[in-house]
Motif scaffolding. Structure first.
Motif, mmCIF file in Angstrom:
data_model
loop_
_atom_site.group_PDB
_atom_site.id
_atom_site.type_symbol
_atom_site.label_atom_id
_atom_site.label_comp_id
_atom_site.label_asym_id
_atom_site.label_seq_id
_atom_site.Cartn_x
_atom_site.Cartn_y
_atom_site.Cartn_z
ATOM 1 N N GLY A 118 0.787 -1.239 0.000
ATOM 2 C CA GLY A 118 0.000 0.000 0.000
ATOM 3 C C GLY A 118 0.810 1.276 0.000
ATOM 4 N N ILE A 119 2.131 1.172 -0.072
ATOM 5 C CA ILE A 119 2.947 2.397 -0.092
ATOM 6 C C ILE A 119 2.925 2.949 -1.511
ATOM 7 N N PRO A 120 2.539 4.217 -1.670
ATOM 8 C CA PRO A 120 2.516 4.776 -3.021
ATOM 9 C C PRO A 120 3.950 4.924 -3.548
ATOM 10 N N GLY A 121 4.107 5.069 -4.831
ATOM 11 C CA GLY A 121 5.434 5.365 -5.363
ATOM 12 C C GLY A 121 5.977 4.289 -6.268
ATOM 13 N N SER A 122 7.195 4.548 -6.756
ATOM 14 C CA SER A 122 7.814 3.638 -7.720
ATOM 15 C C SER A 122 8.938 2.853 -7.049
ATOM 16 N N VAL A 123 9.304 1.748 -7.679
ATOM 17 C CA VAL A 123 10.357 0.875 -7.145
ATOM 18 C C VAL A 123 11.681 1.628 -6.972
ATOM 19 N N GLY A 124 12.019 2.475 -7.945
ATOM 20 C CA GLY A 124 13.309 3.161 -7.916
ATOM 21 C C GLY A 124 13.483 4.089 -6.728
ATOM 22 N N ALA A 125 12.378 4.553 -6.169
ATOM 23 C CA ALA A 125 12.468 5.471 -5.026
ATOM 24 C C ALA A 125 12.712 4.712 -3.723
ATOM 25 N N THR A 126 12.406 3.419 -3.716
ATOM 26 C CA THR A 126 12.407 2.719 -2.416
ATOM 27 C C THR A 126 13.785 2.606 -1.761
ATOM 28 N N PRO A 127 14.871 2.332 -2.523
ATOM 29 C CA PRO A 127 16.162 2.282 -1.821
ATOM 30 C C PRO A 127 16.640 3.669 -1.381
ATOM 31 N N ILE A 128 16.173 4.711 -2.057
ATOM 32 C CA ILE A 128 16.645 6.070 -1.738
ATOM 33 C C ILE A 128 16.222 6.437 -0.320
#
Ligand code: EPU
Length: 375
Positions: A118-128
């Motif tokens: 349920g977390i909005p956003g894209s995969v690329g933002a997650t490690p940041i």
């Protein structure tokens, strides 16, 4: 193969969950790595700064907009590769939608991301941001991160140690100019048990399984359903009919303070009768002896109520840590509210709150108080 299309004066408010901010001087959607290289060379030839945008769910864009070129990564592709009987590596391109990836992993009974539903956003933002919730962080399951080094245009595959993960932080956040995240690989546990570390989630699942007269450990699908329900109750999933929908989730990170400082906050809360017992102050002791406090709790106990309205903005009616835009406002006004909230917490508890979203197009620290003459 699609080709690079560079647009000018593209309003970023339409591309962010806060629905705020001015225009990108130039803008392009990036569908593949070749297009990314072309866009970077285009910017470099014109000496223009490059800003990377994902799904826009964790950013505050300045009213002046963003100079140079904004690249929105829309690269797609997910692969599943069994490494052993127990471990599956899942590689997803940066532009994939995060929650669709979690859903696909849970459907395949792969454990490791279920609490991050349920977390909005894209995969690329997650490690940041080292995205985390309900007892899991992406750092717990990241196997590697593929990046493009901006200065050399070389591709690298970084190990978790090279990513420098911390609570809501990473090497990518510390050096935003250095890399562009291209893809992330996760090592997930085939038919593994869910992570049940967060008391609120365990309690919700216990209630759910009791009503279903089940006694066994909940499965990944049940954990995902529970997390989605908890997040929805806090307006932390994007729902077009929710009055709190225009936000970036938590606006502040939970402050990590020394054990002594945490004790002072607890004493103060008891003295001021904000809690009946010291145990009622939420806190999460960290392995190094420091203590993470709950920013949402501090905000509410500092006298800022959920649902507070301040012009076009306010505090979410469901969670004091989320600031929300009610439409028609400007980023400058949001920052006035954010500074007011941080000031109150500092005055009452002596604790500094740090912002959680990424700020784009600001020259000075957006949380610094403006000078008395308005400059
Ligand atoms: N609380 C209050 N008032 C509030 C909100 C919270 O008193 O308005 C108290 C709660 O009762 C609880 C404590 O504060 O005792 C913690 O609240 P909660 O469980 O809602 O989590 P949080 O610490 O506020 C963090 C993450 C969230 C994540 C949740 C669940 C940060 C900055 N935020 O919030 O992540 O979903 O835990 O794990 O770490 C995000 O980063 O955008 C985000 C939504």
């Amino acid at each position: 193969m699609s080709s690079l299309r560079i647009e000018s004066a593209v309003l970023l408010s339409k591309l962010t969950s806060f629905e705020l901010g001015g225009a990108a001087e130039h803008f392009a959607r990036i569908d593949d790595d070749a297009m990314l290289l072309e866009a970077l060379r285009w910017a470099s030839a014109r000496k223009l700064p490059v800003t990377v945008l994902g799904a826009g769910s964790n950013v505050v864009v300045s009213d002046r907009g963003v100079a140079g070129i904004v690249l929105q990564l829309t690269t797609r592709g997910v692969t599943f590769q069994a490494q052993s009987a127990d471990i599956v590596h899942v590689r997803a391109c940066a532009g994939e939608a995060w929650d669709a990836l979690v859903e696909a992993c849970v459907a395949r009974d792969l454990a490791g991301l279920e609490c991050l539903s349920g977390i909005p956003g894209s995969v690329g933002a997650t490690p940041i941001q080292n995205v985390g919730a309900y007892g899991q962080e992406v750092a717990d399951s990241i196997a590697s991160v593929e990046v493009l080094e901006r200065s050399t245009l070389q591709r690298h595959t970084l190990s978790p140690a090279q990513c420098g993960f911390s609570y809501r932080g990473s090497a990518f956040k510390q050096q935003p100019e250095r890399y562009i995240v291209l893809a992330v690989s996760f090592a997930l546990r085939a038919h593994g048990a869910p992570t049940l570390r967060y008391a609120e989630l365990s309690q919700a699942l216990a209630r759910q399984t009791q009503t279903q007269t089940q006694t066994q450990t909940p499965n990944l699908l049940q954990v995902r359903a529970s997390v989605l329900a908890l997040r929805r109750a806090k307006s932390m999933v994007i729902d077009p009919s929710d009055e709190n929908r225009r936000s970036a989730g938590s606006f502040f990170t939970n402050p990590v303070v020394s054990a002594a400082r945490a004790q002072e906050v607890i004493q103060l809360a008891v003295q001021q009768q904000l809690v009946a017992r010291a145990e009622d102050v939420p806190r999460y002791p960290q392995p190094d002896g420091s203590v993470k406090l709950a920013a949402g709790w501090l905000i509410e106990r500092a006298g800022i109520q959920k649902g507070l309205r301040h012009g076009h903005f306010g505090v979410s009616s469901r969670h004091a840590l989320a600031l929300v835009h009610h439409g028609g406002g400007k980023s400058a006004e949001l920052l006035t509210l954010a500074r007011m909230v941080a000031r109150r917490v500092r005055e009452v508890f002596g604790v500094d709150l740090a912002v959680e979203p990424v700020f784009l197009g600001f020259d000075v620290d957006p949380m610094s108080e403006p000078a008395a003459d308005g400059t």
